[in-house]
Design a protein around this motif. Structure first.
Motif, PDB file in Angstrom:
ATOM      1  N   UNK A 112      50.662  10.974  48.227  1.00 34.13           N
ATOM      2  CA  UNK A 112      49.230  10.868  48.513  1.00 34.13           C
ATOM      3  C   UNK A 112      48.481  12.168  48.274  1.00 34.13           C
ATOM      4  N   UNK A 113      49.205  13.260  48.000  1.00 37.46           N
ATOM      5  CA  UNK A 113      48.552  14.545  47.763  1.00 37.46           C
ATOM      6  C   UNK A 113      48.917  15.041  46.375  1.00 37.46           C
ATOM      7  N   UNK A 114      47.904  15.312  45.568  1.00 43.07           N
ATOM      8  CA  UNK A 114      48.075  15.893  44.245  1.00 43.07           C
ATOM      9  C   UNK A 114      47.823  17.395  44.352  1.00 43.07           C
ATOM     10  N   UNK A 115      48.775  18.203  43.867  1.00 43.88           N
ATOM     11  CA  UNK A 115      48.666  19.657  43.970  1.00 43.88           C
ATOM     12  C   UNK A 115      48.574  20.246  42.567  1.00 43.88           C
ATOM     13  N   UNK A 116      47.526  21.029  42.314  1.00 36.54           N
ATOM     14  CA  UNK A 116      47.321  21.628  40.998  1.00 36.54           C
ATOM     15  C   UNK A 116      47.145  23.139  41.130  1.00 36.54           C
ATOM     16  N   UNK A 117      47.752  23.854  40.207  1.00 28.47           N
ATOM     17  CA  UNK A 117      47.640  25.310  40.164  1.00 28.47           C
ATOM     18  C   UNK A 117      46.674  25.671  39.044  1.00 28.47           C
ATOM     19  N   UNK A 118      45.600  26.368  39.400  1.00 25.84           N
ATOM     20  CA  UNK A 118      44.538  26.713  38.463  1.00 25.84           C
ATOM     21  C   UNK A 118      44.650  28.181  38.094  1.00 25.84           C
ATOM     22  N   UNK A 119      44.787  28.441  36.803  1.00 22.27           N
ATOM     23  CA  UNK A 119      44.800  29.811  36.298  1.00 22.27           C
ATOM     24  C   UNK A 119      43.564  29.992  35.440  1.00 22.27           C
ATOM     25  N   UNK A 120      42.632  30.780  35.925  1.00 21.51           N
ATOM     26  CA  UNK A 120      41.384  30.976  35.193  1.00 21.51           C
ATOM     27  C   UNK A 120      41.605  31.898  34.004  1.00 21.51           C
ATOM     28  N   UNK A 121      40.925  31.630  32.879  1.00 22.46           N
ATOM     29  CA  UNK A 121      41.058  32.540  31.734  1.00 22.46           C
ATOM     30  C   UNK A 121      40.509  33.917  32.079  1.00 22.46           C
ATOM     31  N   UNK A 122      41.080  34.950  31.480  1.00 18.83           N
ATOM     32  CA  UNK A 122      40.654  36.323  31.741  1.00 18.83           C
ATOM     33  C   UNK A 122      40.386  37.024  30.412  1.00 18.83           C
ATOM     34  N   UNK A 123      39.548  38.052  30.405  1.00 23.09           N
ATOM     35  CA  UNK A 123      39.321  38.818  29.177  1.00 23.09           C
ATOM     36  C   UNK A 123      40.633  39.337  28.611  1.00 23.09           C
ATOM     37  N   UNK A 124      40.735  39.377  27.303  1.00 24.37           N
ATOM     38  CA  UNK A 124      41.995  39.697  26.659  1.00 24.37           C
ATOM     39  C   UNK A 124      42.482  41.102  26.968  1.00 24.37           C
ATOM     40  N   UNK A 125      41.572  42.023  27.364  1.00 25.35           N
ATOM     41  CA  UNK A 125      42.002  43.405  27.569  1.00 25.35           C
ATOM     42  C   UNK A 125      41.786  43.879  28.999  1.00 25.35           C
ATOM     43  N   UNK A 126      41.523  42.951  29.926  1.00 24.45           N
ATOM     44  CA  UNK A 126      41.422  43.305  31.331  1.00 24.45           C
ATOM     45  C   UNK A 126      42.166  42.269  32.142  1.00 24.45           C
ATOM     46  N   UNK A 127      42.267  42.490  33.451  1.00 22.34           N
ATOM     47  CA  UNK A 127      43.009  41.568  34.310  1.00 22.34           C
ATOM     48  C   UNK A 127      42.152  40.452  34.877  1.00 22.34           C
ATOM     49  N   UNK A 128      40.916  40.349  34.415  1.00 25.44           N
ATOM     50  CA  UNK A 128      40.044  39.298  34.922  1.00 25.44           C
ATOM     51  C   UNK A 128      39.121  39.798  36.009  1.00 25.44           C
ATOM     52  N   UNK A 129      39.412  40.979  36.564  1.00 27.62           N
ATOM     53  CA  UNK A 129      38.543  41.577  37.582  1.00 27.62           C
ATOM     54  C   UNK A 129      37.802  42.783  37.029  1.00 27.62           C
ATOM     55  N   UNK A 130      37.882  42.975  35.704  1.00 26.65           N
ATOM     56  CA  UNK A 130      37.186  44.092  35.088  1.00 26.65           C
ATOM     57  C   UNK A 130      38.023  45.345  34.995  1.00 26.65           C
ATOM     58  N   UNK A 131      39.186  45.365  35.594  1.00 28.10           N
ATOM     59  CA  UNK A 131      40.045  46.543  35.561  1.00 28.10           C
ATOM     60  C   UNK A 131      41.060  46.399  34.437  1.00 28.10           C
ATOM     61  N   UNK A 132      41.650  47.512  34.020  1.00 24.67           N
ATOM     62  CA  UNK A 132      42.651  47.456  32.973  1.00 24.67           C
ATOM     63  C   UNK A 132      43.840  46.651  33.451  1.00 24.67           C
ATOM     64  N   UNK A 133      44.498  45.973  32.501  1.00 23.49           N
ATOM     65  CA  UNK A 133      45.591  45.105  32.849  1.00 23.49           C
ATOM     66  C   UNK A 133      46.714  45.891  33.527  1.00 23.49           C
ATOM     67  N   UNK A 134      47.273  45.317  34.597  1.00 21.62           N
ATOM     68  CA  UNK A 134      48.349  45.963  35.328  1.00 21.62           C
ATOM     69  C   UNK A 134      47.860  46.677  36.570  1.00 21.62           C
ATOM     70  N   UNK A 135      46.539  46.923  36.681  1.00 22.68           N
ATOM     71  CA  UNK A 135      46.020  47.603  37.859  1.00 22.68           C
ATOM     72  C   UNK A 135      46.045  46.685  39.070  1.00 22.68           C
TER      73      UNK A 135
END
Length: 480
Positions: free
Chosen positions: A166-189
């Motif tokens: 009765x419960x459907x569970x989905x994991x959402x991964x939002x796209x991120x800029x190719x050269x940042x981590x998605x929060x504006x910082x360099x990848x890995x920060x």
């Protein structure tokens, strides 16, 4: 169109009014004692005496029919609950409905419905469909589709092929800029975060949302929970079982060694066990997270689940079956056969795949019962029969005797793996012109029962919640 009635099967019926005498030829003759009394008096007396018997017989027949229907329905539900098996097909199926889509679409069963998850225009969308008609129950957007200049993104709703409930569970991964981590910082920060959304299978209403960090390497449903395996910048593997709706941690395990850059960690989640193959080979109890087995990287140990037991194999020590506590039981000649589905009908036999041969060992003692030479691969176990497939051939091995009962050429290259409804082995193959044909053979005798041509270019065939589905270049086709 209604049935075509044949006039040759119809007979004239003469209905007489009360008290009217029938034709002379139909009237009974005089009694042997010379009396002229009508013999119908005795007939009515017999009817008055025996009508309760007729009613009892009718009720018994009805009750037997209802009981049979209930048994058939229960058997159908049991089969549908096993991933890789389809509900019994009494006749050749036909196309119930079609739904357009893309090659990225995934389909799962939830709450008795079929849910299609995939990119639609600018959004990743989940749409719940009626299995019989394809009519939409509800639809929900989860995340934007990745645009140019971004990477990653997408939606995964883990399932095995059986109905998730009765419960459907989905994991959402939002796209991120190719050269940042998605929060504006360099990848890995900062670690990338992923959102888990639990929705009601009946109406698509959001029941809960929560997040986790890291790079997912495995996502799996475990009853009402979800098991997530991730890696971080330190290359250690972290496996966590959480409540699907609230995200509450049930248990958590961190690998003893970091995975090497040369190898990729793999996590396999089974109903009773979680297997980690990384720098350290580890087997966990799926319910509690307890470590049942662990060997460091230099041991080069591989593991495979067999119900609540598992086989550990290494070059130095070959194969060893371990029980549910992790204790070693007896040596085995190889790895258990990896199967798409298993209905649990032959738990007393341990099936070992040795490449050119299949070996059946007694599960209690490890004693070899039989060995069968075959070039076909084990696919699924149903009703103590092992369905085999490879190249253009489908066959069945009797797990009781180890004899290959039959093997047939399907006339083309197999697409994916065969399925079964408990009575038939169902396979799909493509011919040189690209057309696809679904063939059904008797499970025990290999007799061809029906054949169905697919009008579209078929990509795969699957069973979701017992429903037979074909993925084509144009979308989804439901058969039944």
């Amino acid at each position: 169109m209604g049935p075509a009635w044949s006039t040759r099967t119809m007979q004239d019926v003469e209905l007489a009014e009360d008290g009217a005498r029938g034709p002379a030829a139909a009237r009974p003759g005089p009694a042997e004692d010379g009396s002229e009394g009508p013999s119908t008096i005795g007939l009515w007396a017999a009817l008055r005496r025996w009508w309760p018997v007729a009613v009892i017989v009718a009720l018994a027949v009805t009750a037997a029919s209802v009981a049979s229907d209930r048994r058939d329905a229960a058997r159908s539900d049991r089969i549908a609950a096993v991933a890789g098996l389809i509900r019994p097909l009494s006749t050749a199926p036909s196309v119930l409905w079609r739904a357009g889509g893309s090659a990225e679409d995934d389909v799962l069963a939830a709450g008795g419905a079929l849910v299609v998850v995939g990119p639609r225009q600018d959004e990743w969308r989940a749409t719940s469909l009626e299995p019989a008609t394809g009519a939409a129950r509800w639809s929900r957007d989860f995340a934007p589709v990745a645009l140019s200049g971004t990477e990653g993104g997408g939606v995964q709703c883990p399932h095995t092929g059986a109905d998730v409930g009765v419960v459907l569970v989905c994991v959402v991964s939002n796209p991120r800029p190719a050269y940042t981590d998605g929060n504006g910082a360099s990848r890995g920060t900062h670690p990338v975060t992923h959102q888990v959304v639990a929705v009601g299978a009946a109406d698509g209403a959001v029941l809960g949302q929560w997040t986790f960090a890291g790079t997912p390497i495995a996502l799996a449903r475990a009853r009402d929970d979800i098991v997530i395996a991730t890696t971080g910048a330190d290359l250690f593997v972290e496996i966590t079982r959480r409540r699907a709706v609230t995200g509450e941690v049930v248990w958590q395990h961190r690998s003893g060694e970091a995975q090497t850059t040369a190898g990729v960690a793999r996590v396999e989640v089974r109903p009773r066990l979680v297997l980690l193959r990384s720098a350290t080979s580890t087997v966990l109890d799926a319910a509690t997270g307890t470590v049942l087995f662990s060997e460091p990287s230099l041991s080069y140990v591989l593991t495979a689940a067999v119900g609540d037991q598992f086989v550990a194999w290494s070059v130095a020590h070959s194969g060893m079956l371990h029980d549910a506590t992790g204790a070693p039981r007896f040596a085995v000649p190889g790895f258990p056969a990896d199967q798409l589905a298993n209905d649990g009908s032959a738990t007393d036999i341990l099936v070992i795949d040795e490449g050119r041969s299949i070996v059946g060992d007694e599960a209690a003692t490890g004693r070899q019962l039989w060995s069968a030479v075959t070039a076909l691969d084990p696919v699924l176990t149903v009703d103590r029969q092992l369905v085999l497939a490879g190249g253009s051939r489908v066959g069945v091995l009797d797990l009781q005797t180890g004899a290959v009962a039959w093997s047939r050429d399907v006339g083309g290259s197999l697409v994916g793996q065969p399925l079964s409804d408990g009575a038939l082995a169902v396979a799909m193959a493509t011919t040189v012109d690209g057309s696809a044909q679904i063939e059904a053979f008797g499970l025990r005798d290999g007799i061809p029962y029906w054949s169905l041509a697919m009008p579209d270019v078929a990509l795969s065939m699957s069973a979701q919640g017992g429903h037979l589905l074909v993925h084509t270049v144009n979308g989804l086709v439901a058969l039944g």
